[in-house]
Design an enzyme around this catalytic site. Structure first.
Site, PDB file in Angstrom:
ATOM      1  N   HIS A  58      -6.356  -7.340  -0.338  1.00  0.00           N
ATOM      2  CA  HIS A  58      -6.247  -5.973  -0.395  1.00  0.00           C
ATOM      3  C   HIS A  58      -5.765  -5.358  -1.896  1.00  0.00           C
ATOM      4  O   HIS A  58      -4.467  -6.033  -2.054  1.00  0.00           O
ATOM      5  CB  HIS A  58      -5.980  -5.153   0.697  1.00  0.00           C
ATOM      6  CG  HIS A  58      -6.642  -5.611   1.938  1.00  0.00           C
ATOM      7  ND1 HIS A  58      -5.643  -6.283   2.902  1.00  0.00           N
ATOM      8  CD2 HIS A  58      -7.821  -5.313   2.374  1.00  0.00           C
ATOM      9  CE1 HIS A  58      -6.952  -6.741   3.994  1.00  0.00           C
ATOM     10  NE2 HIS A  58      -7.890  -6.091   3.588  1.00  0.00           N
ATOM     11  N   ASP A 101      -4.064 -13.148   3.332  1.00  0.00           N
ATOM     12  CA  ASP A 101      -5.386 -12.703   3.775  1.00  0.00           C
ATOM     13  C   ASP A 101      -6.478 -12.742   3.068  1.00  0.00           C
ATOM     14  O   ASP A 101      -7.639 -12.527   3.273  1.00  0.00           O
ATOM     15  CB  ASP A 101      -5.144 -11.202   4.505  1.00  0.00           C
ATOM     16  CG  ASP A 101      -4.490 -10.196   3.370  1.00  0.00           C
ATOM     17  OD1 ASP A 101      -4.276 -10.594   2.396  1.00  0.00           O
ATOM     18  OD2 ASP A 101      -4.530  -9.022   3.761  1.00  0.00           O
ATOM     19  N   ASP A 115      -2.274 -10.389  -2.278  1.00  0.00           N
ATOM     20  CA  ASP A 115      -3.079  -9.978  -1.021  1.00  0.00           C
ATOM     21  C   ASP A 115      -4.323  -9.829  -1.259  1.00  0.00           C
ATOM     22  O   ASP A 115      -4.930  -9.360  -2.426  1.00  0.00           O
ATOM     23  CB  ASP A 115      -2.368  -8.770  -0.659  1.00  0.00           C
ATOM     24  CG  ASP A 115      -2.755  -8.405   0.951  1.00  0.00           C
ATOM     25  OD1 ASP A 115      -2.063  -8.652   1.692  1.00  0.00           O
ATOM     26  OD2 ASP A 115      -3.582  -7.644   1.107  1.00  0.00           O
ATOM     27  N   HIS A 174       0.628  -1.264  -0.020  1.00  0.00           N
ATOM     28  CA  HIS A 174       0.053  -0.116   0.073  1.00  0.00           C
ATOM     29  C   HIS A 174       0.793   1.288  -0.029  1.00  0.00           C
ATOM     30  O   HIS A 174       0.153   2.372  -0.102  1.00  0.00           O
ATOM     31  CB  HIS A 174      -0.994   0.008   1.153  1.00  0.00           C
ATOM     32  CG  HIS A 174      -2.040  -1.131   1.321  1.00  0.00           C
ATOM     33  ND1 HIS A 174      -2.766  -1.272   0.334  1.00  0.00           N
ATOM     34  CD2 HIS A 174      -2.142  -1.882   2.113  1.00  0.00           C
ATOM     35  CE1 HIS A 174      -3.344  -2.404   0.359  1.00  0.00           C
ATOM     36  NE2 HIS A 174      -3.398  -2.740   1.627  1.00  0.00           N
TER      37      HIS A 174
END
Ligand SMILES: [Zn+2]
Length: 343
Positions: free
Chosen positions: A196, A283, A194, A159
């Site tokens: 996200h 995740d 991931d 991120h």
């Protein structure tokens, strides 16, 4: 297969952060890293301490003003506000005018930090630097001839934009690994699994045609980081066509996920990448605290098998994964597939 972790990452404690309207202990706990280390040790993989990453490499990815902010702002904050140890923005740039970098460092906090789950403390910089060093060194090992290397990155990186930290991420470890890989390979692919969207990595390579970025993630309308990750974000300028987002519906499960993975793998093959960086979030697993894609442990093994079948030199860069009780066996299953290839 060797694994890389810096001693400066060990013990780093994230400050409490805002989550669903409450100030709570961060889900990014030191125990996550220790769970990864235990797996590596139990598997008998050699743990390597990396040299500190070169400033020139860091500055090829990250804005100098941002790096200075990460290193110095928490100290200035605690001098100014004795007793307060973590720095978090209380205002952000608006969407309506271009953001200008303010001189006051509280304004800079809103300029350089993209959310309220990524507070800075005096320890953040050292841990982030250690994590980036791990990614850079894992990439060096692969350039030196190892088929696969694993960097135990915490803080995570995907991120982190060139000039903004977000989502527990401050330095973009995958982008750093890809940049090292580019010193040898003309074309490098980054695949982000991931749950996200890897918005920081997308931002860093968005106008590049030498690094292909693809991300499989939970649908952005419903999932952090919310504002990016749509399928129509395909790259810009020379990078047009070199960014692939595969957003998936919440609860998709293995078969939907693996079909999307096949699309990504086909594109990586067509791109003719010489090296692969995997942003290895765990995740998307069905047990994850912050995840929502419902991928099973068997699904993760199959993801690893299909990535290994690309037969590319591969740098594994740890990203998210937050249910500590499940992380050990899940990581072991995934790493075993890559370790078997490395023999
Ligand atoms: Zn994540």
């Amino acid at each position: 297969m060797r694994a890389v972790v810096s001693s400066s990452q060990r013990g780093y404690k994230s400050a409490p952060a805002f989550f669903r309207g409450k100030l709570i202990e961060s889900q990014d706990t030191p125990e996550r890293l220790e769970a990864f280390v235990s797996v590596v040790q139990e598997m008998g993989l050699e743990l390597v301490e990396p040299p500190v990453i070169a400033d020139t490499l860091l500055e090829s990815i990250h804005d100098r003003g941002y790096l200075e902010f990460l290193a110095k702002a928490p100290h200035r904050w605690s001098e100014m506000m004795p007793g307060l140890t973590s720095l978090m923005p209380n205002i952000y740039p608006t969407r309506h005018f271009p953001a200008r970098r303010p001189r006051h460092f509280l304004g800079q906090a809103g300029y350089y930090l993209g959310d309220m789950v990524s507070p800075l403390t005096a320890e953040t910089w050292g841990a982030a630097l250690g994590s980036a060093s791990s990614a850079a060194h894992a990439a060096s090992l692969v350039l030196a001839g190892e088929p696969v290397a694993y960097s135990l990155c915490r803080p995570s990186g995907h991120h982190a934009h060139g000039d903004m930290g977000q989502g527990f991420c401050f330095l973009n470890n995958a982008a750093i690994a890809a940049t090292v890989a580019r010193t040898r390979h003309t074309r490098v692919a980054v695949i982000d699994i991931d749950v996200h969207h890897g918005n920081g990595t997308q931002h860093i390579f968005y106008d590049r045609d030498d690094v292909f970025f693809c991300s499989l993630h939970s649908e952005p309308d419903l999932t952090y980081p919310f504002f990016t990750g749509h399928a129509d974000e395909v790259g810009a300028g020379r990078g047009n066509g070199f960014n692939l987002n595969l957003p998936l519906k919440v609860g998709s499960g293995d078969s939907v996920y693996l079909s999307a993975l096949d699309i990504a793998i086909e594109r990586i093959s067509r791109f003719d990448a010489g090296c692969l960086v995997v942003s290895l979030g765990l995740d998307a697993h069905e047990s994850d605290l912050l995840g929502s894609l419902g991928v099973t442990s068997d699904g993760f093994v199959e993801i690893a098998r299909r990535l290994v079948a690309l037969r590319l030199p591969t740098i594994l860069v740890q990203e998210g994964g937050y249910t500590v009780s499940e992380l050990g066996h899940l990581l072991r299953s995934v790493l075993s597939v890559f370790a078997a290839r490395a023999k």
